[in-house]
Design an enzyme around this catalytic site. Structure first.
Site, PDB file in Angstrom:
ATOM      1  N   HIS A  53     -10.248  13.344  -7.647  1.00  0.00           N
ATOM      2  CA  HIS A  53     -11.589  14.095  -7.254  1.00  0.00           C
ATOM      3  C   HIS A  53     -12.757  13.310  -7.958  1.00  0.00           C
ATOM      4  CE1 HIS A  53     -10.198  16.536 -10.420  1.00  0.00           C
ATOM      5  NE2 HIS A  53     -11.454  16.834 -10.813  1.00  0.00           N
ATOM      6  N   GLY A  87      -5.297  12.417  -5.201  1.00  0.00           N
ATOM      7  CA  GLY A  87      -6.278  13.560  -4.871  1.00  0.00           C
ATOM      8  C   GLY A  87      -5.314  14.936  -4.912  1.00  0.00           C
ATOM      9  N   PRO A  88      -4.076  14.888  -4.216  1.00  0.00           N
ATOM     10  CA  PRO A  88      -3.285  15.961  -4.496  1.00  0.00           C
ATOM     11  C   PRO A  88      -2.993  16.058  -6.029  1.00  0.00           C
ATOM     12  CG  PRO A  88      -2.719  14.577  -2.638  1.00  0.00           C
ATOM     13  CD  PRO A  88      -3.531  13.821  -3.322  1.00  0.00           C
ATOM     14  N   ASN A 138     -11.124  19.207 -20.496  1.00  0.00           N
ATOM     15  CA  ASN A 138     -12.370  19.997 -20.448  1.00  0.00           C
ATOM     16  C   ASN A 138     -12.532  21.422 -20.436  1.00  0.00           C
ATOM     17  OD1 ASN A 138     -12.295  20.492 -17.680  1.00  0.00           O
ATOM     18  ND2 ASN A 138     -13.165  18.643 -17.222  1.00  0.00           N
ATOM     19  N   ILE A 190     -12.177  23.341 -17.906  1.00  0.00           N
ATOM     20  CA  ILE A 190     -12.743  23.770 -16.880  1.00  0.00           C
ATOM     21  C   ILE A 190     -11.980  23.493 -15.567  1.00  0.00           C
ATOM     22  CG2 ILE A 190     -14.952  23.854 -15.466  1.00  0.00           C
ATOM     23  CD1 ILE A 190     -15.472  25.312 -17.539  1.00  0.00           C
ATOM     24  N   HIS A 201     -18.406  20.794 -11.373  1.00  0.00           N
ATOM     25  CA  HIS A 201     -17.097  20.141 -10.893  1.00  0.00           C
ATOM     26  C   HIS A 201     -17.165  19.436  -9.657  1.00  0.00           C
ATOM     27  CE1 HIS A 201     -12.797  19.930  -9.517  1.00  0.00           C
ATOM     28  NE2 HIS A 201     -13.294  20.240  -8.492  1.00  0.00           N
ATOM     29  N   PHE A 237      15.880  20.602   1.428  1.00  0.00           N
ATOM     30  CA  PHE A 237      15.007  20.282   0.053  1.00  0.00           C
ATOM     31  C   PHE A 237      14.002  19.096   0.485  1.00  0.00           C
ATOM     32  CE2 PHE A 237      18.985  22.260  -1.603  1.00  0.00           C
ATOM     33  CZ  PHE A 237      18.586  23.369  -1.254  1.00  0.00           C
ATOM     34  N   ASP A 249      27.045  27.206   3.200  1.00  0.00           N
ATOM     35  CA  ASP A 249      25.911  27.711   2.314  1.00  0.00           C
ATOM     36  C   ASP A 249      24.756  28.656   2.965  1.00  0.00           C
ATOM     37  OD1 ASP A 249      26.778  26.614   0.104  1.00  0.00           O
ATOM     38  OD2 ASP A 249      26.035  24.661   0.449  1.00  0.00           O
ATOM     39  N   HIS A 273      20.230  26.850   3.186  1.00  0.00           N
ATOM     40  CA  HIS A 273      20.527  25.561   3.015  1.00  0.00           C
ATOM     41  C   HIS A 273      20.762  24.826   4.422  1.00  0.00           C
ATOM     42  CE1 HIS A 273      21.441  26.501  -0.822  1.00  0.00           C
ATOM     43  NE2 HIS A 273      21.910  25.315  -1.137  1.00  0.00           N
TER      44      HIS A 273
HETATM   45  C1  LIG Z   1      -2.404  19.880  -5.237  1.00  0.00           C
HETATM   46  C2  LIG Z   1      -3.748  20.063  -5.351  1.00  0.00           C
HETATM   47  N1  LIG Z   1      -4.365  21.367  -5.282  1.00  0.00           N
HETATM   48  C3  LIG Z   1      -5.481  21.737  -5.218  1.00  0.00           C
HETATM   49  C4  LIG Z   1      -6.670  20.807  -5.168  1.00  0.00           C
HETATM   50  C5  LIG Z   1      -8.088  21.071  -4.975  1.00  0.00           C
HETATM   51  N2  LIG Z   1      -8.445  20.769  -6.360  1.00  0.00           N
HETATM   52  C6  LIG Z   1      -9.085  19.772  -6.663  1.00  0.00           C
HETATM   53  S1  LIG Z   1      -9.937  19.454  -8.337  1.00  0.00           S
HETATM   54  C7  LIG Z   1      -9.081  20.983  -8.895  1.00  0.00           C
HETATM   55  C8  LIG Z   1      -9.172  21.618 -10.040  1.00  0.00           C
HETATM   56  C9  LIG Z   1     -10.234  21.102 -10.992  1.00  0.00           C
HETATM   57  O1  LIG Z   1      -9.837  21.396 -12.184  1.00  0.00           O
HETATM   58  P1  LIG Z   1      -9.715  20.096 -13.126  1.00  0.00           P
HETATM   59  O2  LIG Z   1      -8.520  19.363 -12.826  1.00  0.00           O
HETATM   60  O3  LIG Z   1      -9.624  20.488 -14.606  1.00  0.00           O
HETATM   61  O4  LIG Z   1     -10.779  18.938 -12.740  1.00  0.00           O
HETATM   62  P2  LIG Z   1     -12.031  19.087 -13.345  1.00  0.00           P
HETATM   63  O5  LIG Z   1     -12.820  20.413 -13.085  1.00  0.00           O
HETATM   64  O6  LIG Z   1     -12.066  18.814 -15.111  1.00  0.00           O
HETATM   65  O7  LIG Z   1     -12.799  18.095 -12.604  1.00  0.00           O
HETATM   66  C10 LIG Z   1      -8.433  21.652  -7.525  1.00  0.00           C
HETATM   67  C11 LIG Z   1      -7.771  22.962  -7.813  1.00  0.00           C
HETATM   68  C12 LIG Z   1      -6.249  19.538  -5.093  1.00  0.00           C
HETATM   69  N3  LIG Z   1      -7.090  18.227  -5.079  1.00  0.00           N
HETATM   70  N4  LIG Z   1      -4.871  19.142  -5.446  1.00  0.00           N
END
Ligand SMILES: Cc1ncc(C[n+]2csc(CCOP(=O)(O)OP(=O)(O)O)c2C)c(N)n1
Length: 688
Positions: free
Chosen positions: A79, A127-128, A198, A200, A274, A449, A481, A485
């Protein structure tokens, strides 16, 4: 025991460093503000540590982003990609300022999260959260594996680091522990992770959810850990990076106490920084507060740009130096050098498939997982770039290459990987290995799985990565199983991932053909879906269409007599193909001419020409599908005129044949359903 050092040196920064850091910071701020969408906070807080890495340590050539021995950099906290795009632009990658101004817009090379293949210099789609960190582990594994295979005394032709920038979210995700544990266990000293600590996340302070000692956690994984208290202290980060590079036998985590939204008078250190633009007024206040021109936006001071662009000459010189070393290597080891080039270019050796076996009826009954294991054993020596394993199930998934040894810290040349019971990390590590290039990565577990590794499989498909999955115990036919399973919805789930090719072979020979497809597919993942239970072998003499038919996804395995148009077509996949063959014979005794279409891959079949599909499934002939999985999806593959024998529940615990019988997978039921379909058609016809 890992050492922990606290590194604090004096700030403020030298003027040029400060200017460069602020250039990155405000490019990101302006990108997000112009788009009115995106994440300014992380780039603002992490600009200094990213600058320290890119300016002082990272080995890269902006003019040749794919140069083999470059360091890899992954922004796992995808992000924060405005920071990455800013870095790529200022250091001279082919990413003009106009692209930064098009952040998150249709058709731009600056998408909302980094997308591999779209932006030069982006090494992985992220991103994930958490996936990028595990990709980094995969890349670091690829580096040591290729180094073990190709480096020779005096010739370190594979010698680069993998850097990952992670956020709290990355380290909260479970995959970070899976991947961190593997990296520590494997002593991956060239993996260096910068942590934007950070405090946060989106909902507020990490005090809400994330209070364990992260340093202690990674130290316990066997990592070298360091902390830098001042996020803007470029020298301290640079020093920590140098310390990390000295750790030859353990990965490094450098936690840098950053401040989200650094410099924003009203948003720094708050969740408000954020994920949304700062706002026009706040951008102005932030720039004024840091002595930065409020306009023009996207301002890059000449001195800063000149300094950043030094990366071009530096990178070219480093690459030229490597190329001359490679030349020397090639003179001494010509075969090894051309082999290196081959695997890096993802070219297969000539005749690689000539060693593939052909099975005969007498080899049966044989589970397709066993046939797959035999193929792997045979392919292993022909394709030294094959490397993989399973999530603690290799005795069941038959994923080992005999005689090649385990991949382990004492022997990184080993090709059998033990991922442990960590499917999510396994998938992401395979992606990292594929992204690195030089290897054909594969990984196995039970089909049910595969759910645990869906996130990395989705990314593999999105990025067209050549990763091979070996999913065994493919249906209720696996038996005792029970429902936990027995996969039901997994098949249709995998088929629905765009770009994923799923192959469920019917016997040992279809398994050989499926492996040929998997190895030959250079763009995109392949899932091989295999039985636990033994199946008859379809002899190639009796069924000569197998080898040419499987790559087409669906083909005629046994037909109605040549003079007859089939009354009905039985479409089956995997183990159910044998029931269909028996059903066809039984129907013939009652005068019903059935065609059996084996359809190991609906994805591949759907991509054939209309003519081919019409030849296999002519319009007007009723279809009966037989598959021990969810019925969902079949209509979209073959049209509305179908009946389906499938499973619309979670299965049951009992011996496999008993479960199959109870769910209707019998020759009798196939014949009954076929007659039912034909009777209904007759009724309809007589009503007209
Ligand atoms: C697997 C997953 N779950 C949820 C999100 C949505 N999401 C984007 S950033 C974030 C968390 C933000 O906190 P942090 O990682 O500390 O980033 P910062 O606030 O420092 O930018 C979330 C929950 C995502 N991108 N990936």
């Amino acid at each position: 025991m890992a050492t922990s050092a606290t590194l604090v040196t004096a700030i403020p920064l030298p003027a040029l460093d400060e200017q460069c850091v602020n250039t990155l910071r405000f490019l990101a701020v302006d990108m997000v503000q112009k788009a009115n969408s995106g994440h300014p906070g992380l780039p603002m807080g992490s600009a200094a540590m990213a600058y320290a890495l890119w300016d002082r340590s990272l080995k890269f050539n902006p003019r040749d982003p794919h140069w083999t021995d470059r360091d890899r950099f992954i922004l796992s906290a995808g992000h924060g990609c405005a920071l990455l795009y800013a870095l790529l632009h200022v250091t001279g990658f082919d990413l003009p300022l106009e692209e930064l101004k098009m952040f998150r817009q249709w058709g731009s090379r600056t998408p909302g999260h980094p997308e591999y293949g779209k932006t030069p210099g982006v090494e992985a789609t992220t991103g994930p959260l958490g996936q990028g960190l595990a990709n980094g582990v995969g890349m670091a594994i690829a580096e040591v594996a290729l180094g073990a295979r190709f480096n020779r005394p005096g010739h370190q032709i594979v010698d680069h680091n993998t850097y990952v920038l992670v956020s709290d979210g990355d380290l909260e995700e479970g995959i970070s522990s899976e991947a961190g544990s593997i990296a520590g266990h494997q002593h991956l000293g060239k993996l260096i992770v910068l942590y934007a600590d950070n405090h946060i996340t989106i909902e507020g302070s990490t005090e809400l959810t994330f209070t364990e000692d992260r340093m202690a956690r990674f130290a316990a994984f066997g990592w070298h850990v360091q902390r830098v208290e001042q996020s803007n202290d470029v020298d301290a980060v640079a020093l920590a990076l140098k310390n990390a590079q000295k750790q030859k036998d353990r990965p490094s985590l450098i936690a840098v106490r950053t401040h989200i939204g650094f410099g924003s008078p009203h948003k720094q250190d708050t969740a408000a920084a954020h994920g949304e633009a700062l706002g026009v007024d706040e951008v102005r206040l932030t720039k004024e507060g840091m002595n930065w021109p409020v306009s023009p936006s996207f301002y890059i001071p000449d001195e800063a740009l000149a300094h950043f662009r030094g990366a071009v000459a530096r990178g070219s010189a480093t690459q030229v130096e490597w190329e001359s070393r490679f030349k020397a290597f090639a003179q001494e080891y010509p075969d090894l050098a051309s082999e290196f080039q081959r695997v890096i270019d993802r070219r297969l050796p000539a005749d690689w498939d000539s060693c593939l076996p052909a099975f005969v009826s007498a080899d049966g009954p044989m589970a397709t997982r066993v046939a797959s294991g035999k193929v792997i054993e045979i392919l292993g020596p022909c394709l030294p770039e094959m490397m993989g394993g399973s999530a603690d199930l290799s005795p069941s998934t038959h994923t080992n290459i005999d005689g090649t040894g385990n991949f382990e810290p004492e022997d990184w040349a080993g090709r059998n990987m033990h991922f442990g019971i960590r499917e999510n990390a396994m998938g992401a590590i395979l992606n990292g290995m594929a992204l690195h290039s030089g290897l054909i990565p594969y990984g196995g577990t039970f089909l049910v799985f595969s759910d645990y590794m869906r996130p990395p499989m989705r990314l593999a498909a999105m990025n067209a990565l050549p990763v091979i999955y070996i999913f065994t115990h493919d249906s209720i036919g696996m038996g005792e199983d029970g429902p936990t399973h027995q996969p039901i919805e997994q098949l249709v789930g995998l088929r629905s991932i765009p770009g994923m090719v799923v192959l469920r072979p019917a016997d040992a020979n279809e398994t050989v053909a499926a492996w040929r497809v998997a190895i030959g597919r250079k763009q995109g993942p392949v899932a091989l879906v295999l039985t636990r239970q033994g199946l008859p072998v379809l002899d190639l003499k009796s069924y000569p269409a197998i080898m040419t038919g499987v790559p087409l996804g669906g083909y005629i395995l046994a037909d109605a007599p040549a003079t007859e148009r089939p009354d009905i077509i039985l479409i089956a996949t995997g183990s159910e193909v044998h029931l269909a063959l028996e059903g066809r014979e039984r129907l013939a005794t009652g005068g019903v001419h059935a065609r059996v279409v084996s359809m190991p891959s609906t994805n591949l079949f759907a991509s054939q020409s209309d003519d081919y599909r019409e030849k296999i499934l002519p319009a007007g002939v009723p279809l009966l599908v037989i598959e021990a999985g969810s019925p969902v999806g079949w209509q979209s593959f073959v049209g509305p005129r179908i009946a389906v024998i499938a499973v619309d529940a979670f299965g049951s615990s009992a011996p496999g044949p008993v479960v199959m019988e109870h769910y209707g997978f019998t020759v009798e039921n196939i014949c009954r359903q076929a007659h039912h379909v034909l009777d209904q058609l007759k009724e309809k016809a007589s009503c007209v």
